[in-house]
Design an enzyme around this catalytic site. Structure first.
Site, mmCIF file in Angstrom:
data_model
loop_
_atom_site.group_PDB
_atom_site.id
_atom_site.type_symbol
_atom_site.label_atom_id
_atom_site.label_comp_id
_atom_site.label_asym_id
_atom_site.label_seq_id
_atom_site.Cartn_x
_atom_site.Cartn_y
_atom_site.Cartn_z
ATOM 1 C CG ASP A 257 -2.225 0.927 0.804
ATOM 2 O OD1 ASP A 257 -2.172 1.912 0.694
ATOM 3 O OD2 ASP A 257 -3.296 0.204 1.243
ATOM 4 C CG HIS A 291 -1.570 1.502 -3.330
ATOM 5 N ND1 HIS A 291 -1.290 0.598 -4.159
ATOM 6 C CD2 HIS A 291 -2.589 0.745 -2.465
ATOM 7 C CE1 HIS A 291 -1.992 -0.634 -4.292
ATOM 8 N NE2 HIS A 291 -2.830 -0.557 -3.111
#
Length: 524
Positions: A257, A291
């Site tokens: 993430d 991300h």
């Protein structure tokens, strides 16, 4: 006499060395633990309690493999992993009971204990050259099992416990889907309402959820660590939440993430505590898979301010610098400085400021629920093989405001998009877009474009495209390369566009005027 002195000296040295070796240092192998991979939570926690009763100390892990459940850290405790030490955490969810108070994605709740957990403590350290493995796959698989079920499935005892212990919890309607799972994985490390935290040198891998997550803490230093969470859901690297005086440096992060995310609580729960994250420095870090490289939000309801990000490399992240929120969050993001950043192979935007992160909603009156982005400045950024150079997207009742970009060079598929913003400046910004305009600006006012352009202008495509923009200065531009169209302007609200001190010898069409453009909108 000399022999006597020598004997006394030897006794003193021996005594000193013995005291140094034992006073405050607890070798876990001598406290009932083992380095053969057999679970020894009780021995490790016992050593922590023993040191705590003596005012503090260091729990030392020599080389070898250790297995433990959740550990509760106390004041003045150091966990020290020597080179060759591997500390694994149990895959049995029972080893993270009883539930404790913690903050999960910006909401305070009762749920599984973080792997390392501290509450209301101070002077806590985790350091060394060893490896700490969260063995998160069991947690990831349980989330997958719950989320991919075709229909209703029986709740586990853990889900039933969560419901029982979190009656009356407040959350926004859009978060219902997450709450309905009734299953919240533990963070790898969460210090809750603590001060003077140091994490140094160690490697964290395979986190069940967020990795390093101090909450409501003061004076946090994270330096020289490696975080590796491959192909895993929501395994952010470093997430300070409602913390003051945070120092992050010399870290290497590759996760499932965001690499580093700055947060301060979600919606009403975050505003209730009202504690911003402030005084944060991030420097000399490398970010690979993730991300986002450095992200602010989306849980920023308590506010985020006084942040510096410098001397970092983002190589292969989905986005570079990302600031995100949405209507309903509230909170102010301000006083942000970003400098000396290199980005490569960015899959989405290199830079993004987005107030439409969660949902597309209609304008509403300005209240405590209205998020604000302002006073944000970025400089000396290089990007190559980037999908989109940047995006600024504000909301009509609260445009993004007072933003500047200086000395930016981007090789990107698409350029910068600015929409619903005010007081935005670009100085010495070159965007070599392979499709579309390098700068698209709409529904904005008080804009400066100073020495901007593209080294790869596209035939028939304007370098700068304006739509409903007012009070704008385009100055000091000298396109080096043959340019078909430099500016295209349209929109009935476009006015007060001033061109000054430009040299357009290499431009075929300086201004292409749209059908809705007022004839007096542009002043040359």
């Amino acid at each position: 006499m000399k022999i006597k002195n020598i004997i006394i000296l030897l006794c003193f040295v021996t005594g000193f060395n013995t005291a140094f070796a034992n006073d405050g240092w607890l070798n876990i192998l001598k406290e009932g633990g083992n380095n053969k991979g057999v679970i020894c939570t009780q021995a490790i926690q016992g050593a922590i309690e023993k040191a705590s009763k003596n005012g503090g100390g260091t729990i030392f892990f020599p080389a070898g493999e250790y297995l433990t459940g959740a550990l509760k850290l106390k004041s003045n405790i150091t966990i020290y992993l020597d080179s060759g030490a591997l500390l694994k955490f149990s895959e049995n969810f029972d080893d993270y009971l009883p539930f404790v108070e913690m903050r999960y994605e910006g909401i305070v709740m009762q749920t599984f204990s973080p792997l390392f957990y501290a509450k209301d403590a101070e002077n806590i350290t985790i350091k060394g050259r060893g490896v700490i493995d969260g063995q998160g796959k069991a947690w990831w698989n349980e989330v997958y099992r719950i989320e991919t079920a075709k229909g209703p499935i029986p709740e586990t005892k853990y889900q039933k416990m969560w419901v029982e212990q979190n009656k009356g919890i407040v959350y926004s309607a859009y978060y219902q889907r997450t709450i309905d799972k009734h299953f919240f994985r533990p963070a790898f490390f969460q210090s809750y309402n603590c001060k003077n935290i140091l994490i140094e040198g160690v490697t964290f891998q395979n986190s069940p959820f967020w990795t390093i997550n101090p909450v409501f803490c003061d004076n946090v230093t994270i330096t020289g660590i490696t975080i590796f969470n491959p192909h895993s859901p929501n395994t952010d690297g470093i997430n300070p939440s409602s913390c003051r005086n945070v120092h992050i440096s010399n870290c290497h992060i590759s996760v499932g993430d965001d690499c580093i995310t700055i947060k301060s609580g979600r919606d009403e729960d975050g505003r209730k505590y009202g504690r911003p994250t402030e005084n944060v420095t991030i420097t000399n870090c490398t970010m690979l898979s993730g991300h986002g490289g450095v992200v602010i939000g989306s849980e920023m309801s308590g506010g985020i301010k006084k942040i510096t990000i410098s001397n970092c490399v983002f190589d292969g992240t989905d986005r570079g610098i990302r600031i995100k929120s949405a209507r309903g969050r509230g909170g102010v993001v301000e006083e942000i400085r970003v400098d000396n950043i290199v980005m490569k192979d960015i899959k989405e935007e290199a830079i993004v400021l987005n107030l439409f992160y969660d949902k597309d909603t209609k304008a509403e009156p300005v209240t405590e629920k209205t998020p604000i982005f302002r006073n944000i400045h970025m400089s000396n950024i290089t990007g190559s093989n980037v999908n989109k150079a940047g995006m600024i997207l504000g909301i009509s009742e609260m445009p993004v405001q007072n933003i500047s970009f200086s000395n930016i060079n981007m090789d990107a598929k698409e350029g910068f998009t600015v929409s619903t913003a005010t007081d935005v400046e670009f100085h010495d910004v070159k965007v070599n877009a392979s499709m579309g305009s390098s700068f698209k600006i709409s529904d904005a006012k008080n804009i400066i474009l100073d020495n901007v352009g593209s080294s790869t202008p596209i035939k028939g495509i304007p370098v700068i495209k304006l739509d409903n923009v007012s009070n704008m200065m385009i100055t000091n531009n000298f396109p080096f390369y043959a340019t078909d169209v430099f500016i295209e302007a349209d929109g009935a609200a476009t006015k007060g566009i001033y061109l000054k001190n430009n040299v357009f010898n290499n431009v075929s069409t300086v201004i292409k005027k749209g059908k809705d453009l007022d004839k007096n909108a542009i002043v040359e």
